[in-house]
Design a protein around this motif. Structure first.
Motif, PDB file in Angstrom:
ATOM      1  N   ARG A 255       0.826  -1.210   0.000  1.00  0.00           N
ATOM      2  CA  ARG A 255       0.000   0.000   0.000  1.00  0.00           C
ATOM      3  C   ARG A 255       0.859   1.258   0.000  1.00  0.00           C
ATOM      4  O   ARG A 255       0.577   2.237  -0.697  1.00  0.00           O
ATOM      5  N   THR A 256       1.940   1.254   0.783  1.00  0.00           N
ATOM      6  CA  THR A 256       2.832   2.416   0.836  1.00  0.00           C
ATOM      7  C   THR A 256       3.490   2.657  -0.508  1.00  0.00           C
ATOM      8  O   THR A 256       3.550   3.801  -1.001  1.00  0.00           O
ATOM      9  N   ALA A 257       3.955   1.580  -1.140  1.00  0.00           N
ATOM     10  CA  ALA A 257       4.609   1.708  -2.440  1.00  0.00           C
ATOM     11  C   ALA A 257       3.622   2.214  -3.494  1.00  0.00           C
ATOM     12  O   ALA A 257       3.954   3.081  -4.311  1.00  0.00           O
ATOM     13  N   LEU A 258       2.383   1.689  -3.473  1.00  0.00           N
ATOM     14  CA  LEU A 258       1.385   2.116  -4.447  1.00  0.00           C
ATOM     15  C   LEU A 258       1.002   3.575  -4.227  1.00  0.00           C
ATOM     16  O   LEU A 258       0.847   4.346  -5.184  1.00  0.00           O
ATOM     17  N   HIS A 261       3.666   5.754  -5.579  1.00  0.00           N
ATOM     18  CA  HIS A 261       3.659   5.699  -7.044  1.00  0.00           C
ATOM     19  C   HIS A 261       2.553   6.588  -7.608  1.00  0.00           C
ATOM     20  O   HIS A 261       2.764   7.325  -8.582  1.00  0.00           O
ATOM     21  N   ARG A 262       1.358   6.540  -7.009  1.00  0.00           N
ATOM     22  CA  ARG A 262       0.248   7.365  -7.491  1.00  0.00           C
ATOM     23  C   ARG A 262       0.536   8.854  -7.282  1.00  0.00           C
ATOM     24  O   ARG A 262       0.198   9.689  -8.135  1.00  0.00           O
ATOM     25  N   ARG A 263       1.157   9.202  -6.165  1.00  0.00           N
ATOM     26  CA  ARG A 263       1.512  10.606  -5.928  1.00  0.00           C
ATOM     27  C   ARG A 263       2.482  11.106  -6.993  1.00  0.00           C
ATOM     28  O   ARG A 263       2.353  12.230  -7.495  1.00  0.00           O
ATOM     29  N   GLU A 264       3.451  10.273  -7.334  1.00  0.00           N
ATOM     30  CA  GLU A 264       4.406  10.661  -8.379  1.00  0.00           C
ATOM     31  C   GLU A 264       3.700  10.831  -9.721  1.00  0.00           C
ATOM     32  O   GLU A 264       3.988  11.757 -10.477  1.00  0.00           O
ATOM     33  N   GLN A 265       2.762   9.918 -10.018  1.00  0.00           N
ATOM     34  CA  GLN A 265       2.032  10.019 -11.281  1.00  0.00           C
ATOM     35  C   GLN A 265       1.236  11.316 -11.375  1.00  0.00           C
ATOM     36  O   GLN A 265       1.155  11.932 -12.449  1.00  0.00           O
ATOM     37  N   LEU A 266       0.640  11.735 -10.254  1.00  0.00           N
ATOM     38  CA  LEU A 266      -0.214  12.919 -10.233  1.00  0.00           C
ATOM     39  C   LEU A 266       0.538  14.193  -9.904  1.00  0.00           C
ATOM     40  O   LEU A 266      -0.047  15.278  -9.869  1.00  0.00           O
ATOM     41  N   GLY A 267       1.841  14.082  -9.640  1.00  0.00           N
ATOM     42  CA  GLY A 267       2.632  15.261  -9.306  1.00  0.00           C
ATOM     43  C   GLY A 267       2.290  15.843  -7.952  1.00  0.00           C
ATOM     44  O   GLY A 267       2.353  17.067  -7.762  1.00  0.00           O
ATOM     45  N   GLY A 276      -9.203  12.937  -2.290  1.00  0.00           N
ATOM     46  CA  GLY A 276      -9.618  12.796  -3.692  1.00  0.00           C
ATOM     47  C   GLY A 276     -11.026  12.266  -3.811  1.00  0.00           C
ATOM     48  O   GLY A 276     -11.456  11.426  -3.021  1.00  0.00           O
ATOM     49  N   THR A 277     -11.771  12.789  -4.785  1.00  0.00           N
ATOM     50  CA  THR A 277     -13.111  12.278  -5.094  1.00  0.00           C
ATOM     51  C   THR A 277     -13.141  11.903  -6.568  1.00  0.00           C
ATOM     52  O   THR A 277     -12.812  12.725  -7.421  1.00  0.00           O
ATOM     53  N   PHE A 278     -13.514  10.665  -6.857  1.00  0.00           N
ATOM     54  CA  PHE A 278     -13.519  10.180  -8.241  1.00  0.00           C
ATOM     55  C   PHE A 278     -14.954   9.865  -8.639  1.00  0.00           C
ATOM     56  O   PHE A 278     -15.580   8.962  -8.095  1.00  0.00           O
TER      57      PHE A 278
END
Length: 286
Positions: A255-258, A261-267, A276-278
């Motif tokens: 979970r920490t790694a994911l 990774h998502r934070r890096e993808q979204l800057g 976040g709301t999707f």
């Protein structure tokens, strides 16, 4: 009858020899000006002859597909179920149906049929369904609306369909369920309903209730609304909750790694609090 728009309604350019995918129906009545008639529903693709001008009448003939193909013999095979949808978008209803088809295809032959023209903005899952069950018919994309009822009758006869399931609501189904039942009295007709106030339940009337063999509510609130407000008999009213595939549980390290990774993808900053709301902002979701 279909009519080309006049020059004031559309840009002036030559269309002879081109395929127009969305010429619209227009009624022609005695004593009524054809030019004043508003456009109605789309009527499919037509190739214009050379010499056609703006305002010209293009006459077309829609054959009864069931009668035209009556000579084709029924296709023998496993018991067959036909799922009827408006279109195959990218959404929860399609994801649920995909899971269901995966479970049924080893014991049943499955047809997936759609009736409405597909909207690009909704995405598409038609190729995913064709990979699971080849008989996928997106009728709204290649047939004029008047040909769809007889085409569905042809598919029911041709494939020896035993059960027809209206999945996720369909205008054609609510309009035609009585005639389908009269044409195929032994066909088991099932309707799945996913709302108890507004939407598809507003289409319910005695004709729909009586012509449908089983009404599936996806929760108890809908089941109550069918029984109390729409007078659906208890023996025809069933509650089947959605079966959702639950992803495997991740470890804390995963979970920490994911998350990183998502934070890096979204800057996004590494340690800042993020909420976040999707959702899908679309008219379909009201």
């Amino acid at each position: 009858l279909v009519r080309l728009p006049n020059g004031e309604r559309r840009e002036r350019r030559k269309v002879a020899g081109r395929v127009l995918a969305n010429i619209r129906n227009s009624r022609e009545t005695e004593g009524h000006s054809q030019q004043d008639e508003p456009f109605n529903s789309p009527s499919g693709a037509y190739r214009l002859r050379h010499g056609e001008r703006a305002g010209s009448i293009v006459r077309s003939r829609v054959l009864d597909v069931e009668k035209a193909l009556a000579g084709l013999p029924p296709v023998e095979g496993a018991p067959t179920v036909l799922f009827l949808l408006p279109y195959l978008a990218v959404g929860g209803a399609e994801a649920l149906l995909e899971t269901l088809v995966k479970g049924l295809r080893s014991r049943f032959r499955v047809l997936v049929v759609t009736t409405d023209p597909h909207m690009v903005s909704l995405g598409t899952t038609d190729n995913r369904f064709r990979a699971l069950t080849p008989p996928v018919y997106t009728l709204g994309d290649w047939l004029p609306p008047p040909a769809i009822p007889s085409t569905i009758n042809h598919l029911i006869r041709r494939w020896n369909v035993e059960s027809l399931v209206c999945w996720n609501g369909n205008v054609y189904f609510y309009d035609a369920v009585k005639s389908i039942k009269e044409r195929f009295p032994s066909l088991r007709i099932i309707n799945q309903l996913s709302n108890h106030r507004g939407g598809w339940i507003d289409h319910y009337c005695p004709t729909v209730v009586n012509s449908t063999d089983l009404h599936i509510a996806v929760n108890s609130e809908i089941a109550r609304a069918l029984e109390v407000d729409r007078s659906v008999p208890a023996e025809k009213n069933s509650t089947i909750h959605h079966g959702v595939t639950i992803p495997p549980t991740r470890t804390d390290e995963e979970r920490t790694a994911l998350r990183q990774h998502r934070r890096e993808q979204l800057g996004l900053p590494r340690d800042d609090l993020v909420v976040g709301t999707f959702i899908r902002m679309h008219e379909q979701k009201r």
